[in-house]
Design a protein around this motif. Structure first.
Motif, PDB file in Angstrom:
ATOM      1  N   ARG A  44      44.306  48.820  47.637  1.00 14.07           N
ATOM      2  CA  ARG A  44      43.983  47.458  47.079  1.00 14.07           C
ATOM      3  C   ARG A  44      45.198  46.748  46.622  1.00 14.07           C
ATOM      4  O   ARG A  44      46.083  47.326  46.104  1.00 14.07           O
ATOM      5  CB  ARG A  44      42.977  47.878  45.983  1.00 14.07           C
ATOM      6  N   SER A  50      46.149  43.077  44.120  1.00 12.66           N
ATOM      7  CA  SER A  50      45.809  41.673  43.976  1.00 12.66           C
ATOM      8  C   SER A  50      46.002  40.531  44.571  1.00 12.66           C
ATOM      9  O   SER A  50      47.132  40.566  45.493  1.00 12.66           O
ATOM     10  CB  SER A  50      46.342  41.710  42.483  1.00 12.66           C
ATOM     11  N   ALA A  51      45.554  39.314  44.427  1.00  8.99           N
ATOM     12  CA  ALA A  51      45.967  38.080  45.191  1.00  8.99           C
ATOM     13  C   ALA A  51      47.460  37.818  45.049  1.00  8.99           C
ATOM     14  O   ALA A  51      48.189  37.590  45.807  1.00  8.99           O
ATOM     15  CB  ALA A  51      45.157  37.056  44.632  1.00  8.99           C
ATOM     16  N   ARG A  68      37.481  37.476  53.360  1.00 13.07           N
ATOM     17  CA  ARG A  68      36.340  38.097  52.593  1.00 13.07           C
ATOM     18  C   ARG A  68      34.712  37.497  53.128  1.00 13.07           C
ATOM     19  O   ARG A  68      34.209  38.167  53.468  1.00 13.07           O
ATOM     20  CB  ARG A  68      36.419  37.355  51.365  1.00 13.07           C
ATOM     21  N   ASP A  85      36.378  42.105  47.369  1.00 12.08           N
ATOM     22  CA  ASP A  85      37.039  41.858  46.413  1.00 12.08           C
ATOM     23  C   ASP A  85      36.203  42.274  45.143  1.00 12.08           C
ATOM     24  O   ASP A  85      34.918  42.583  45.240  1.00 12.08           O
ATOM     25  CB  ASP A  85      37.660  40.309  46.104  1.00 12.08           C
ATOM     26  N   ARG A 142      41.865  40.201  40.335  1.00 13.32           N
ATOM     27  CA  ARG A 142      40.753  40.359  41.431  1.00 13.32           C
ATOM     28  C   ARG A 142      41.376  41.093  42.478  1.00 13.32           C
ATOM     29  O   ARG A 142      42.594  40.680  43.008  1.00 13.32           O
ATOM     30  CB  ARG A 142      40.656  38.688  42.043  1.00 13.32           C
ATOM     31  N   TYR A 144      41.631  43.348  46.097  1.00 13.44           N
ATOM     32  CA  TYR A 144      41.263  43.011  47.516  1.00 13.44           C
ATOM     33  C   TYR A 144      41.484  44.409  48.372  1.00 13.44           C
ATOM     34  O   TYR A 144      42.385  45.107  47.988  1.00 13.44           O
ATOM     35  CB  TYR A 144      41.818  41.971  48.478  1.00 13.44           C
TER      36      TYR A 144
END
Length: 120
Positions: free
Chosen positions: A24, A26-27, A49, A56, A63, A65
């Motif tokens: 995972r 983050s943006a 997405r 997410d 957030r 992903y």
């Protein structure tokens, strides 16, 4: 399947998928690896997405992903019809051909020797 194919058509989105294989992110972490604007990365993430390739989760104010390979399996199965047999399959086919050829040669040479013995 069309949505998935469209989503992976872009090289930036393919690179994002490769990055998410590690886990995972983050943006912000994803955007930090590209020389494009953060809004552009956000648009790419939205496409991924919406196609079901990433999920997410809001964790605190971040957030995160995560890759979801389920939709890729459907596309991979469809693409498989265009691929030839794997290399190991071709090698086994070649081995089978060689075994049959060798057996045939042994039968032929064995029969020829029997003929020689009968005429001698």
């Amino acid at each position: 399947m069309d949505e998935v194919a469209g989503a992976i058509a872009d090289p930036v989105r393919r690179e994002i998928l490769v990055m998410l294989r590690e886990g995972r992110m983050s943006a912000g972490q994803i955007a930090g690896r590209f020389r494009i604007s953060r809004p552009a990365v956000s648009r790419h993430l939205r496409v991924l997405r919406e196609s079901g390739l990433v999920h997410d989760e809001l964790v605190g104010r971040r957030r995160l992903y995560e890759l979801d390979t389920g939709r890729l399996h459907e596309l991979a199965e469809w693409l498989e019809q265009f691929a030839g047999p794997p290399a190991w399959e071709r090698r086994l086919d070649a081995l089978e051909t060689e075994v049959y050829r060798t057996r045939r040669e042994h039968r032929t040479s064995g029969a020829a020797e029997e003929v020689k013995e009968d005429t001698a």
